[in-house]
Scaffold this motif. Structure first.
Motif, PDB file in Angstrom:
ATOM      1  N   ALA A   5      11.589  -7.217   1.056  1.00  0.00           N
ATOM      2  CA  ALA A   5      12.487  -5.701   0.458  1.00  0.00           C
ATOM      3  C   ALA A   5      11.261  -4.853   1.318  1.00  0.00           C
ATOM      4  O   ALA A   5       9.657  -4.478   1.064  1.00  0.00           O
ATOM      5  N   ALA A   6      11.234  -3.719   2.455  1.00  0.00           N
ATOM      6  CA  ALA A   6      10.669  -3.042   2.872  1.00  0.00           C
ATOM      7  C   ALA A   6       9.881  -2.140   2.464  1.00  0.00           C
ATOM      8  O   ALA A   6      10.866  -1.256   1.162  1.00  0.00           O
ATOM      9  N   VAL A   7       8.594  -1.786   2.247  1.00  0.00           N
ATOM     10  CA  VAL A   7       8.085  -0.375   1.866  1.00  0.00           C
ATOM     11  C   VAL A   7       8.441   0.378   2.103  1.00  0.00           C
ATOM     12  O   VAL A   7       8.552   1.987   1.117  1.00  0.00           O
ATOM     13  N   THR A   8       9.508   1.053   2.878  1.00  0.00           N
ATOM     14  CA  THR A   8      10.130   1.961   3.092  1.00  0.00           C
ATOM     15  C   THR A   8      11.559   2.719   2.765  1.00  0.00           C
ATOM     16  O   THR A   8      12.136   3.203   2.513  1.00  0.00           O
ATOM     17  N   GLU A   9      12.120   1.386   1.551  1.00  0.00           N
ATOM     18  CA  GLU A   9      13.218   1.067   1.145  1.00  0.00           C
ATOM     19  C   GLU A   9      12.807   2.191  -0.433  1.00  0.00           C
ATOM     20  O   GLU A   9      11.874   2.602  -0.269  1.00  0.00           O
ATOM     21  N   ASP A  75       1.436 -16.627   9.718  1.00  0.00           N
ATOM     22  CA  ASP A  75       1.342 -16.177   9.960  1.00  0.00           C
ATOM     23  C   ASP A  75       1.037 -14.416  10.419  1.00  0.00           C
ATOM     24  O   ASP A  75       1.143 -13.770   9.291  1.00  0.00           O
ATOM     25  N   ALA A  76       0.609 -13.805  11.559  1.00  0.00           N
ATOM     26  CA  ALA A  76      -0.039 -12.197  11.739  1.00  0.00           C
ATOM     27  C   ALA A  76       1.455 -11.525  11.243  1.00  0.00           C
ATOM     28  O   ALA A  76       1.179 -10.381  10.844  1.00  0.00           O
ATOM     29  N   GLU A  77       2.406 -11.768  11.601  1.00  0.00           N
ATOM     30  CA  GLU A  77       3.969 -10.467  11.146  1.00  0.00           C
ATOM     31  C   GLU A  77       3.570 -10.311  10.451  1.00  0.00           C
ATOM     32  O   GLU A  77       3.965  -9.932   9.077  1.00  0.00           O
ATOM     33  N   ARG A  78       3.613 -12.699   9.067  1.00  0.00           N
ATOM     34  CA  ARG A  78       3.898 -12.282   8.046  1.00  0.00           C
ATOM     35  C   ARG A  78       2.977 -11.145   7.268  1.00  0.00           C
ATOM     36  O   ARG A  78       3.147 -10.506   6.090  1.00  0.00           O
ATOM     37  N   ALA A  79       1.562 -11.642   7.737  1.00  0.00           N
ATOM     38  CA  ALA A  79       0.250 -10.830   6.727  1.00  0.00           C
ATOM     39  C   ALA A  79       0.821  -9.687   7.106  1.00  0.00           C
ATOM     40  O   ALA A  79       0.090  -9.242   6.226  1.00  0.00           O
ATOM     41  N   GLU A  80       1.134  -8.688   8.002  1.00  0.00           N
ATOM     42  CA  GLU A  80       1.421  -7.659   8.200  1.00  0.00           C
ATOM     43  C   GLU A  80       2.181  -7.027   6.909  1.00  0.00           C
ATOM     44  O   GLU A  80       2.212  -5.826   6.289  1.00  0.00           O
ATOM     45  N   VAL A  81       3.562  -7.828   6.946  1.00  0.00           N
ATOM     46  CA  VAL A  81       4.802  -7.469   5.557  1.00  0.00           C
ATOM     47  C   VAL A  81       3.552  -7.200   4.390  1.00  0.00           C
ATOM     48  O   VAL A  81       4.082  -6.288   3.760  1.00  0.00           O
ATOM     49  N   LEU A  82       2.702  -8.602   4.215  1.00  0.00           N
ATOM     50  CA  LEU A  82       2.071  -8.595   3.251  1.00  0.00           C
ATOM     51  C   LEU A  82       1.044  -8.032   2.372  1.00  0.00           C
ATOM     52  O   LEU A  82       0.537  -7.757   1.335  1.00  0.00           O
ATOM     53  N   ARG A  83       0.126  -7.245   3.450  1.00  0.00           N
ATOM     54  CA  ARG A  83      -0.873  -6.149   3.499  1.00  0.00           C
ATOM     55  C   ARG A  83       0.276  -5.051   2.903  1.00  0.00           C
ATOM     56  O   ARG A  83      -0.408  -4.378   2.338  1.00  0.00           O
ATOM     57  N   LYS A  84       1.290  -4.502   3.181  1.00  0.00           N
ATOM     58  CA  LYS A  84       1.937  -3.310   2.941  1.00  0.00           C
ATOM     59  C   LYS A  84       1.687  -3.544   1.437  1.00  0.00           C
ATOM     60  O   LYS A  84       2.059  -2.633   1.201  1.00  0.00           O
TER      61      LYS A  84
END
Length: 285
Positions: A5-9, A75-84
């Motif tokens: 789930a994106a935090v922008t939804e 990985d870095a891409e996944r980590a950014e999603v988790l940070r959000k």
């Protein structure tokens, strides 16, 4: 990349974000072949902290999340999603007018894409009218009299929102006793049944009654709710007692879903349920 789930939804709230974050971290840990105890030692956390995080009961700081990302090889891409997700999970919301241990449930119901309820002898708070909720709360031993009216108002408001919410799939199975137990009296029960009758005809809802003459069934003496937040993500089973509640996952969800399928098979069909509601409403008129 797996779906998250994106935090922008549409904002599902910090409680739900914590649960989603915890599920992602558990998946990453298991992918690395780490047990909870092994991961806890590598993270340098106190015993039990990782379990709380994975269950969605505890938020993480950016530093704690960075350590988990490193230990679990994310990985870095996944980590950014988790940070959000972690940032959203740390937000504070105004408290709901429910016991503290039920706050998580209220937030989960508000964000759910599917809800399955089974109650053997009454209608659950999720679908109650104000008067029915007030009568239930009046008899509760843990609710202060001064809080009854406000809590009943909030239950009714949440029920109204759910009735209008077309994105949430609702399944409700109740024992036939719920149609006869005159909580609040005949007039209050009739209005509650009329609410359920409306719910039974909503396109996103299915209501079924488990009849008296059906004999034994899978869940005597047990009421529960199965909550799904996102399609493809693990569901959560919610059970509640007089003084607390429990949230069950993983293997428990499989068992409760099996029990729910059996309940639906033993219950009246949706059409026959509507007919039973009509008969009972007529008797109370």
């Amino acid at each position: 990349m797996r779906q998250t789930a994106a935090v922008t939804e549409e904002d599902p709230g910090p409680v739900v974000q914590r649960i989603l974050l915890g599920a992602e971290l558990r998946e990453a840990r298991e992918h690395q072949g780490l047990s909870t105890s092994d991961a806890t030692r590598r993270l340098g956390w106190y015993a039990g902290k990782l379990s709380k995080v994975e269950q969605g009961d505890k938020s993480l700081t950016d530093r704690e999340l960075a350590k988990a990302v490193d230990v679990f090889g994310i990985d870095a891409e996944r980590a950014e999603v988790l940070r959000k997700l972690a940032a959203e999970a740390r937000r504070k919301l105004p408290p709901a007018r429910v016991p503290e241990w039920a706050t998580k449930y209220v937030n989960l119901i508000a964000a759910a894409t599917e809800i399955k309820l089974f109650f053997p002898d009454s209608f659950p708070g999720t679908v109650q009218t104000f008067d029915y909720a007030q009568a239930m709360l009046d008899s509760a031993v843990i609710v202060a009299p001064a809080d009854v009216e406000r809590m009943a108002e909030e239950r009714a408001r949440r029920a109204d929102s759910l009735l209008k919410n077309e994105r949430t799939r609702l399944w409700l199975v109740v024992g036939e006793e719920a149609l006869h137990r005159e909580i609040g009296g005949r007039t209050v029960l009739r209005a509650q049944l009329e609410r359920i009758r409306t719910l039974a005809e909503a396109p996103n809802s299915t209501v079924q009654v488990l009849p008296f003459d059906g004999g034994a069934h899978a869940c005597h003496g047990t009421s529960f709710t199965i909550i799904t937040l996102l399609e493809g993500k693990p569901s959560i089973v919610y059970t509640e007692g007089l003084t607390g509640s429990d949230y069950l996952g993983r293997e428990h969800v499989r068992v409760y879903n099996l029990a729910y399928d059996n309940l639906r098979a033993a219950a009246l069909s949706p059409q026959r349920t509507i007919e039973a509601l009509d008969r009972r409403i007529g008797e109370l008129s």
